[in-house]
Design a protein around this motif. Sequence first.
Motif, PDB file in Angstrom:
ATOM      1  N   ALA A  58     -12.325  67.582 -55.531  1.00  0.00           N
ATOM      2  CA  ALA A  58     -13.684  67.574 -54.986  1.00  0.00           C
ATOM      3  C   ALA A  58     -14.527  66.478 -55.629  1.00  0.00           C
ATOM      4  N   VAL A  59     -14.379  66.285 -56.936  1.00  0.00           N
ATOM      5  CA  VAL A  59     -15.137  65.238 -57.618  1.00  0.00           C
ATOM      6  C   VAL A  59     -14.733  63.870 -57.103  1.00  0.00           C
ATOM      7  N   ARG A  60     -13.448  63.669 -56.907  1.00  0.00           N
ATOM      8  CA  ARG A  60     -12.989  62.396 -56.343  1.00  0.00           C
ATOM      9  C   ARG A  60     -13.621  62.117 -54.985  1.00  0.00           C
ATOM     10  N   GLY A  61     -13.517  63.088 -54.087  1.00  0.00           N
ATOM     11  CA  GLY A  61     -14.036  62.884 -52.736  1.00  0.00           C
ATOM     12  C   GLY A  61     -15.542  62.680 -52.712  1.00  0.00           C
ATOM     13  N   LEU A  62     -16.279  63.465 -53.495  1.00  0.00           N
ATOM     14  CA  LEU A  62     -17.730  63.330 -53.509  1.00  0.00           C
ATOM     15  C   LEU A  62     -18.157  61.978 -54.063  1.00  0.00           C
ATOM     16  N   LEU A  63     -17.508  61.519 -55.118  1.00  0.00           N
ATOM     17  CA  LEU A  63     -17.877  60.225 -55.680  1.00  0.00           C
ATOM     18  C   LEU A  63     -17.560  59.087 -54.722  1.00  0.00           C
ATOM     19  N   MET A  64     -16.442  59.169 -54.025  1.00  0.00           N
ATOM     20  CA  MET A  64     -16.110  58.114 -53.061  1.00  0.00           C
ATOM     21  C   MET A  64     -17.101  58.087 -51.907  1.00  0.00           C
ATOM     22  N   CYS A  65     -17.475  59.269 -51.424  1.00  0.00           N
ATOM     23  CA  CYS A  65     -18.482  59.324 -50.347  1.00  0.00           C
ATOM     24  C   CYS A  65     -19.825  58.802 -50.829  1.00  0.00           C
ATOM     25  N   GLY A  66     -20.219  59.200 -52.030  1.00  0.00           N
ATOM     26  CA  GLY A  66     -21.492  58.739 -52.560  1.00  0.00           C
ATOM     27  C   GLY A  66     -21.525  57.239 -52.787  1.00  0.00           C
ATOM     28  N   THR A  82      -0.092  57.264 -77.596  1.00  0.00           N
ATOM     29  CA  THR A  82      -0.649  57.976 -76.449  1.00  0.00           C
ATOM     30  C   THR A  82       0.424  58.172 -75.397  1.00  0.00           C
ATOM     31  N   ASN A  83       0.540  59.365 -74.931  1.00  0.00           N
ATOM     32  CA  ASN A  83       1.439  59.702 -73.835  1.00  0.00           C
ATOM     33  C   ASN A  83       0.606  60.263 -72.683  1.00  0.00           C
ATOM     34  N   CYS A  84       0.800  59.725 -71.510  1.00  0.00           N
ATOM     35  CA  CYS A  84       0.008  60.123 -70.350  1.00  0.00           C
ATOM     36  C   CYS A  84       0.918  60.594 -69.223  1.00  0.00           C
ATOM     37  N   LYS A  85       0.397  61.489 -68.458  1.00  0.00           N
ATOM     38  CA  LYS A  85       1.073  61.989 -67.269  1.00  0.00           C
ATOM     39  C   LYS A  85       0.120  61.850 -66.097  1.00  0.00           C
ATOM     40  N   GLU A  86       0.457  60.947 -65.206  1.00  0.00           N
ATOM     41  CA  GLU A  86      -0.398  60.735 -64.050  1.00  0.00           C
ATOM     42  C   GLU A  86      -0.246  61.860 -63.050  1.00  0.00           C
ATOM     43  N   TYR A  87      -1.337  62.108 -62.345  1.00  0.00           N
ATOM     44  CA  TYR A  87      -1.298  63.151 -61.321  1.00  0.00           C
ATOM     45  C   TYR A  87      -0.382  62.711 -60.190  1.00  0.00           C
ATOM     46  N   GLY A  88       0.470  63.626 -59.819  1.00  0.00           N
ATOM     47  CA  GLY A  88       1.453  63.308 -58.790  1.00  0.00           C
ATOM     48  C   GLY A  88       0.897  63.485 -57.391  1.00  0.00           C
ATOM     49  N   VAL A  89       1.413  64.473 -56.725  1.00  0.00           N
ATOM     50  CA  VAL A  89       0.984  64.727 -55.350  1.00  0.00           C
ATOM     51  C   VAL A  89      -0.445  65.252 -55.340  1.00  0.00           C
ATOM     52  N   LEU A  90      -1.106  65.090 -54.206  1.00  0.00           N
ATOM     53  CA  LEU A  90      -2.511  65.460 -54.103  1.00  0.00           C
ATOM     54  C   LEU A  90      -2.716  66.960 -54.247  1.00  0.00           C
ATOM     55  N   TRP A 101      -5.374  64.684 -79.924  1.00  0.00           N
ATOM     56  CA  TRP A 101      -6.465  64.710 -78.941  1.00  0.00           C
ATOM     57  C   TRP A 101      -5.872  64.812 -77.543  1.00  0.00           C
ATOM     58  N   TYR A 102      -6.366  65.769 -76.810  1.00  0.00           N
ATOM     59  CA  TYR A 102      -6.013  65.918 -75.404  1.00  0.00           C
ATOM     60  C   TYR A 102      -7.225  65.485 -74.569  1.00  0.00           C
ATOM     61  N   TRP A 103      -7.013  64.544 -73.700  1.00  0.00           N
ATOM     62  CA  TRP A 103      -8.113  64.073 -72.870  1.00  0.00           C
ATOM     63  C   TRP A 103      -7.599  63.798 -71.451  1.00  0.00           C
ATOM     64  N   SER A 104      -8.539  63.832 -70.540  1.00  0.00           N
ATOM     65  CA  SER A 104      -8.189  63.666 -69.126  1.00  0.00           C
ATOM     66  C   SER A 104      -9.273  62.853 -68.429  1.00  0.00           C
ATOM     67  N   ASN A 105      -8.884  62.239 -67.328  1.00  0.00           N
ATOM     68  CA  ASN A 105      -9.841  61.616 -66.421  1.00  0.00           C
ATOM     69  C   ASN A 105      -9.521  62.090 -65.010  1.00  0.00           C
ATOM     70  N   LEU A 106      -9.987  61.370 -64.020  1.00  0.00           N
ATOM     71  CA  LEU A 106      -9.759  61.793 -62.638  1.00  0.00           C
ATOM     72  C   LEU A 106      -8.368  61.464 -62.128  1.00  0.00           C
ATOM     73  N   TRP A 107      -7.552  60.789 -62.944  1.00  0.00           N
ATOM     74  CA  TRP A 107      -6.273  60.315 -62.438  1.00  0.00           C
ATOM     75  C   TRP A 107      -5.082  60.726 -63.300  1.00  0.00           C
ATOM     76  N   LYS A 108      -5.310  61.190 -64.544  1.00  0.00           N
ATOM     77  CA  LYS A 108      -4.180  61.507 -65.401  1.00  0.00           C
ATOM     78  C   LYS A 108      -4.627  62.385 -66.560  1.00  0.00           C
ATOM     79  N   ASP A 109      -3.638  63.049 -67.204  1.00  0.00           N
ATOM     80  CA  ASP A 109      -3.810  63.805 -68.435  1.00  0.00           C
ATOM     81  C   ASP A 109      -3.064  63.080 -69.544  1.00  0.00           C
ATOM     82  N   CYS A 110      -3.706  62.992 -70.722  1.00  0.00           N
ATOM     83  CA  CYS A 110      -3.119  62.218 -71.810  1.00  0.00           C
ATOM     84  C   CYS A 110      -3.160  63.012 -73.125  1.00  0.00           C
ATOM     85  N   TYR A 111      -2.292  62.582 -74.019  1.00  0.00           N
ATOM     86  CA  TYR A 111      -2.164  63.195 -75.338  1.00  0.00           C
ATOM     87  C   TYR A 111      -2.046  62.064 -76.358  1.00  0.00           C
TER      88      TYR A 111
END
Length: 266
Positions: free
Chosen positions: A82-90, A65-73, A48-58
């Motif tokens: 865009a989803v991150r920024g909109l949710l934080m503003c909302g 489970t092995n995950c790779k967090e998002y590095g630089v912006l 299973w490959y799955w992701s959220n707003l902060w990392k990709d996992c396998y």
Amino acid sequence: MKKRLIQIFGFLITSLGWVFILSTMAMDNWRISQMGGQGGSFIIKVAWYWSNLWKDCYTESSSVTNCKEYGVLWGILYYVQAVRGLLMCGLTIGFVAVVCCFVGMECTYIGGAEPTKDKLVFSGAVFHFVGVSSKPFHTGVPNLVAYCLYINRIARSAYATNLPAGELRYELGPPTFLGLVGCFLIFFGAVLYAVTVIKVIYPNRTVIEVYGRPTYMPPSYRGRSLYTGYYQPSRLNGSYASGRSSSKISKQSQATSKLSERDAFV
């Protein structure tokens, strides 16, 4: 009493929706893709490959489970940023709206007089509705736009006829549906707030008949006839404002009436 109960119910609903949206930012499985396990063979492993707003996992079938967090912006996909920024503003605007509505509710003893509290509740409802304007999307509901943007990108890859090599077809996960439910709860609670303070937008108006037709008159025009309008006796003649001058006028009117009767007798 009805106003108080409706505001309490609206406060609970909007707060619950705000909590739902906040929890989706920390949830996993925003998008899910499954590979292997076809044909009922236990030899073929499932991944299973799955992701959220902060990392990709396998995740393998052995629950490793092995995950790779998002590095630089700037290394993240643009729609995830865009989803991150909109949710934080909302969420920020929603927190301000919750505070305004809590202060302006009828059951609280803060916020000042009733007209001021109604204006605070109306401001909170507007914040829930509008939120903040986002320039790239030209809209005013960042939470709903964030989920719709994410769903759009996942649907485009899922229904694409020709995918690039190495790209997977993902499906939507539970956080997106929970976030949409939270947006609906916030909108419904904002409607309840607006119903209780509708008199802020439409104040009480009286109905008068002008030439046989009903006409609405705002509160600022009450006590004025069709012919006086803006002209008041105190503005036309300063002697009308004092009681002493009014008594003089009444005496003069009596004297003239007596003189008229005597002249009529003669």
